[in-house]
Design a protein around this motif. Structure first.
Motif, PDB file in Angstrom:
ATOM      1  N   UNK A  82       0.827  -1.214   0.000  1.00 12.99           N
ATOM      2  CA  UNK A  82       0.000   0.000   0.000  1.00 12.99           C
ATOM      3  C   UNK A  82       0.856   1.256   0.000  1.00 12.99           C
ATOM      4  N   UNK A  83       2.012   1.203   0.670  1.00  9.91           N
ATOM      5  CA  UNK A  83       2.914   2.356   0.657  1.00  9.91           C
ATOM      6  C   UNK A  83       3.367   2.675  -0.765  1.00  9.91           C
ATOM      7  N   UNK A  84       3.579   1.641  -1.550  1.00  8.66           N
ATOM      8  CA  UNK A  84       4.084   1.828  -2.920  1.00  8.66           C
ATOM      9  C   UNK A  84       2.979   2.266  -3.864  1.00  8.66           C
ATOM     10  N   UNK A  85       1.801   1.629  -3.765  1.00 10.82           N
ATOM     11  CA  UNK A  85       0.717   1.916  -4.710  1.00 10.82           C
ATOM     12  C   UNK A  85      -0.641   1.910  -3.993  1.00 10.82           C
ATOM     13  N   UNK A  86      -1.065   3.078  -3.501  1.00  8.53           N
ATOM     14  CA  UNK A  86      -2.364   3.156  -2.822  1.00  8.53           C
ATOM     15  C   UNK A  86      -3.553   3.046  -3.764  1.00  8.53           C
ATOM     16  N   UNK A  87      -3.308   3.086  -5.070  1.00  8.88           N
ATOM     17  CA  UNK A  87      -4.409   3.018  -6.030  1.00  8.88           C
ATOM     18  C   UNK A  87      -4.935   1.612  -6.273  1.00  8.88           C
ATOM     19  N   UNK A  88      -4.290   0.621  -5.680  1.00  8.08           N
ATOM     20  CA  UNK A  88      -4.751  -0.765  -5.769  1.00  8.08           C
ATOM     21  C   UNK A  88      -5.497  -1.107  -4.485  1.00  8.08           C
ATOM     22  N   UNK A  89      -6.513  -1.944  -4.586  1.00  2.00           N
ATOM     23  CA  UNK A  89      -7.239  -2.418  -3.411  1.00  2.00           C
ATOM     24  C   UNK A  89      -6.467  -3.595  -2.822  1.00  2.00           C
ATOM     25  N   UNK A  90      -6.022  -3.466  -1.588  1.00  2.00           N
ATOM     26  CA  UNK A  90      -5.236  -4.522  -0.954  1.00  2.00           C
ATOM     27  C   UNK A  90      -6.116  -5.256   0.044  1.00  2.00           C
ATOM     28  N   UNK A  91      -6.254  -6.562  -0.147  1.00  2.00           N
ATOM     29  CA  UNK A  91      -7.232  -7.361   0.583  1.00  2.00           C
ATOM     30  C   UNK A  91      -6.529  -8.446   1.393  1.00  2.00           C
ATOM     31  N   UNK A  92      -6.681  -8.415   2.706  1.00  2.00           N
ATOM     32  CA  UNK A  92      -6.049  -9.382   3.596  1.00  2.00           C
ATOM     33  C   UNK A  92      -6.872 -10.668   3.633  1.00  2.00           C
ATOM     34  N   UNK A  93      -6.441 -11.665   2.873  1.00  2.00           N
ATOM     35  CA  UNK A  93      -7.133 -12.960   2.851  1.00  2.00           C
ATOM     36  C   UNK A  93      -6.250 -13.996   2.188  1.00  2.00           C
ATOM     37  N   UNK A  94      -6.536 -15.257   2.482  1.00  2.00           N
ATOM     38  CA  UNK A  94      -5.815 -16.351   1.856  1.00  2.00           C
ATOM     39  C   UNK A  94      -6.457 -16.758   0.553  1.00  2.00           C
ATOM     40  N   UNK A  95      -5.723 -17.533  -0.228  1.00  2.41           N
ATOM     41  CA  UNK A  95      -6.227 -17.971  -1.528  1.00  2.41           C
ATOM     42  C   UNK A  95      -7.412 -18.905  -1.398  1.00  2.41           C
ATOM     43  N   UNK A  96      -7.532 -19.576  -0.259  1.00  2.00           N
ATOM     44  CA  UNK A  96      -8.617 -20.539  -0.067  1.00  2.00           C
ATOM     45  C   UNK A  96      -9.949 -19.872   0.249  1.00  2.00           C
ATOM     46  N   UNK A  97      -9.927 -18.620   0.664  1.00  2.00           N
ATOM     47  CA  UNK A  97     -11.159 -17.891   1.031  1.00  2.00           C
ATOM     48  C   UNK A  97     -11.061 -16.464   0.520  1.00  2.00           C
ATOM     49  N   UNK A  98     -11.171 -16.300  -0.777  1.00  2.00           N
ATOM     50  CA  UNK A  98     -11.051 -14.979  -1.382  1.00  2.00           C
ATOM     51  C   UNK A  98     -12.256 -14.112  -1.027  1.00  2.00           C
ATOM     52  N   UNK A  99     -11.975 -12.851  -0.698  1.00  2.00           N
ATOM     53  CA  UNK A  99     -13.035 -11.908  -0.366  1.00  2.00           C
ATOM     54  C   UNK A  99     -13.543 -11.236  -1.637  1.00  2.00           C
ATOM     55  N   UNK A 100     -14.176 -12.003  -2.489  1.00  2.00           N
ATOM     56  CA  UNK A 100     -14.657 -11.469  -3.765  1.00  2.00           C
ATOM     57  C   UNK A 100     -15.941 -12.177  -4.145  1.00  2.00           C
ATOM     58  N   UNK A 101     -16.816 -11.432  -4.798  1.00  2.91           N
ATOM     59  CA  UNK A 101     -18.082 -11.999  -5.238  1.00  2.91           C
ATOM     60  C   UNK A 101     -17.868 -12.951  -6.404  1.00  2.91           C
ATOM     61  N   UNK A 102     -18.808 -13.828  -6.612  1.00  2.92           N
ATOM     62  CA  UNK A 102     -18.767 -14.729  -7.754  1.00  2.92           C
ATOM     63  C   UNK A 102     -18.693 -13.927  -9.055  1.00  2.92           C
ATOM     64  N   UNK A 103     -17.889 -14.412  -9.979  1.00  2.88           N
ATOM     65  CA  UNK A 103     -17.829 -13.874 -11.346  1.00  2.88           C
ATOM     66  C   UNK A 103     -17.626 -12.353 -11.368  1.00  2.88           C
ATOM     67  N   UNK A 104     -16.624 -11.894 -10.598  1.00  2.00           N
ATOM     68  CA  UNK A 104     -16.404 -10.445 -10.479  1.00  2.00           C
ATOM     69  C   UNK A 104     -15.129  -9.946 -11.154  1.00  2.00           C
ATOM     70  N   UNK A 105     -14.307 -10.848 -11.716  1.00  2.00           N
ATOM     71  CA  UNK A 105     -13.041 -10.427 -12.336  1.00  2.00           C
ATOM     72  C   UNK A 105     -12.905 -10.977 -13.751  1.00  2.00           C
ATOM     73  N   UNK A 106     -12.325 -10.150 -14.612  1.00  2.00           N
ATOM     74  CA  UNK A 106     -12.010 -10.582 -15.979  1.00  2.00           C
ATOM     75  C   UNK A 106     -10.765 -11.457 -16.006  1.00  2.00           C
ATOM     76  N   UNK A 107      -9.831 -11.189 -15.103  1.00  2.00           N
ATOM     77  CA  UNK A 107      -8.542 -11.873 -15.082  1.00  2.00           C
ATOM     78  C   UNK A 107      -8.152 -12.178 -13.639  1.00  2.00           C
ATOM     79  N   UNK A 108      -7.641 -13.381 -13.420  1.00  2.00           N
ATOM     80  CA  UNK A 108      -7.032 -13.743 -12.141  1.00  2.00           C
ATOM     81  C   UNK A 108      -5.596 -14.161 -12.429  1.00  2.00           C
ATOM     82  N   UNK A 109      -4.669 -13.596 -11.664  1.00  2.00           N
ATOM     83  CA  UNK A 109      -3.252 -13.897 -11.846  1.00  2.00           C
ATOM     84  C   UNK A 109      -2.646 -14.269 -10.495  1.00  2.00           C
ATOM     85  N   UNK A 110      -1.590 -15.044 -10.535  1.00  2.00           N
ATOM     86  CA  UNK A 110      -0.896 -15.421  -9.300  1.00  2.00           C
ATOM     87  C   UNK A 110       0.533 -15.806  -9.653  1.00  2.00           C
TER      88      UNK A 110
END
Length: 267
Positions: A82-110
């Motif tokens: 967040x210090x480097x880029x405040x324009x991104x939404x930073x979400x504290x969660x693990x990959x097993x329980x993503x804090x995102x609604x169903x079908x909400x992203x065009x692209x997922x990267x890891x």
């Protein structure tokens, strides 16, 4: 991410960003941004984002009309991000329980996170869940250590100078070198158009000693392996000899790294 983060954790994230990101990780971001077809206006989720180098590359491609979220379970990493880029939404969660609604992203990267997921199948299921129909997935995973010779050299020194537990801790990032195992996870989650492409990039550390010492003092303690100063000195002397072949004219250590780039889509 509203919780107060201890300064020591933030400092660790800053140190990771300062050393490992430019030396090892930054060169891989283009493979994933291009592979996922991130474009102007894309909504992108970066899973296990660390300090956000891939998320920042995605933001550059998505532009002002896009949206980028970086998810990671480590609060110190996200605070540094967040210090480097405040324009991104930073979400504290693990990959097993993503804090995102169903079908909400065009692209997922890891990038280089799946090796550490507690439940890999559930994590891939979650990536599938949050992708829109027609969305794309792009994941980078290190190939086996045999394809990453500089780290194989360091592991061999740890094995002889410290023991198997220390060597195994450094082997862990390379534990998913079997591409078929990863594509099997994707197929089971419902992904289609799955591909795995072996690629090579170049890592560049200020010196081989700095690279190895960061592993000894930063990585091994995460596994409760705390070396004495005598052990550290012994490992550094032996690794200096093995890694000398990678030394550049100014003392920097430049060596090849190998990973699989996995691409898939959601129908």
């Amino acid at each position: 991410m509203d919780q107060e983060v201890p300064e020591a954790l933030i400092d660790a994230g800053r140190g990771y960003e300062a050393l490992f990101v430019p030396a090892l990780f930054e060169t891989w971001t283009r493979h994933l941004v291009e592979g996922a077809d991130v474009r102007e206006g894309s909504h992108v989720l970066d899973v296990a984002c660390g300090t956000g180098v891939l998320a920042r590359a995605a933001l550059s491609a998505a532009g002002e009309g896009g949206r980028v979220v970086g998810a990671d379970p480590a609060p110190g990493m996200l605070a540094a991000a967040r210090e480097i880029e405040p324009g991104i939404e930073w979400d504290l969660c693990g990959a097993e329980t993503l804090n995102a609604a169903d079908e909400s992203f065009d692209c997922v990267v890891s990038q280089f996170g799946m090796m550490f997921f507690e439940d890999r199948q559930k994590s891939v299921d979650e990536m599938y869940r949050v992708l829109k129909p027609g969305g794309t997935l792009a994941i980078a995973i290190w190939r086996s250590v045999e394809h990453n010779p500089a780290y194989a050299d360091v592991i061999s020194v740890l094995e002889t100078e410290v023991g198997t537990a220390a060597a195994d801790a450094l082997r862990l990032p390379f534990c998913l070198g079997d591409a078929d195992a990863v594509t099997g996870l994707m197929r089971k989650s419902g992904f289609s158009g799955i591909s795995a492409d072996a690629r090579t990039e170049s890592a560049s550390f200020p010196s081989s000693r700095q690279m190895v010492e960061a592993e000894l003092r930063g990585w091994l303690p995460l596994f409760d392996i705390n070396l004495s100063e005598e052990e550290i000195s012994s490992v550094l002397v032996k690794s200096d000899k093995l890694l000398g072949k990678y030394a550049g004219p100014s003392g920097e250590a430049v060596f090849p790294t190998a990973a699989h780039i996995f691409l898939a889509s959601k129908d």
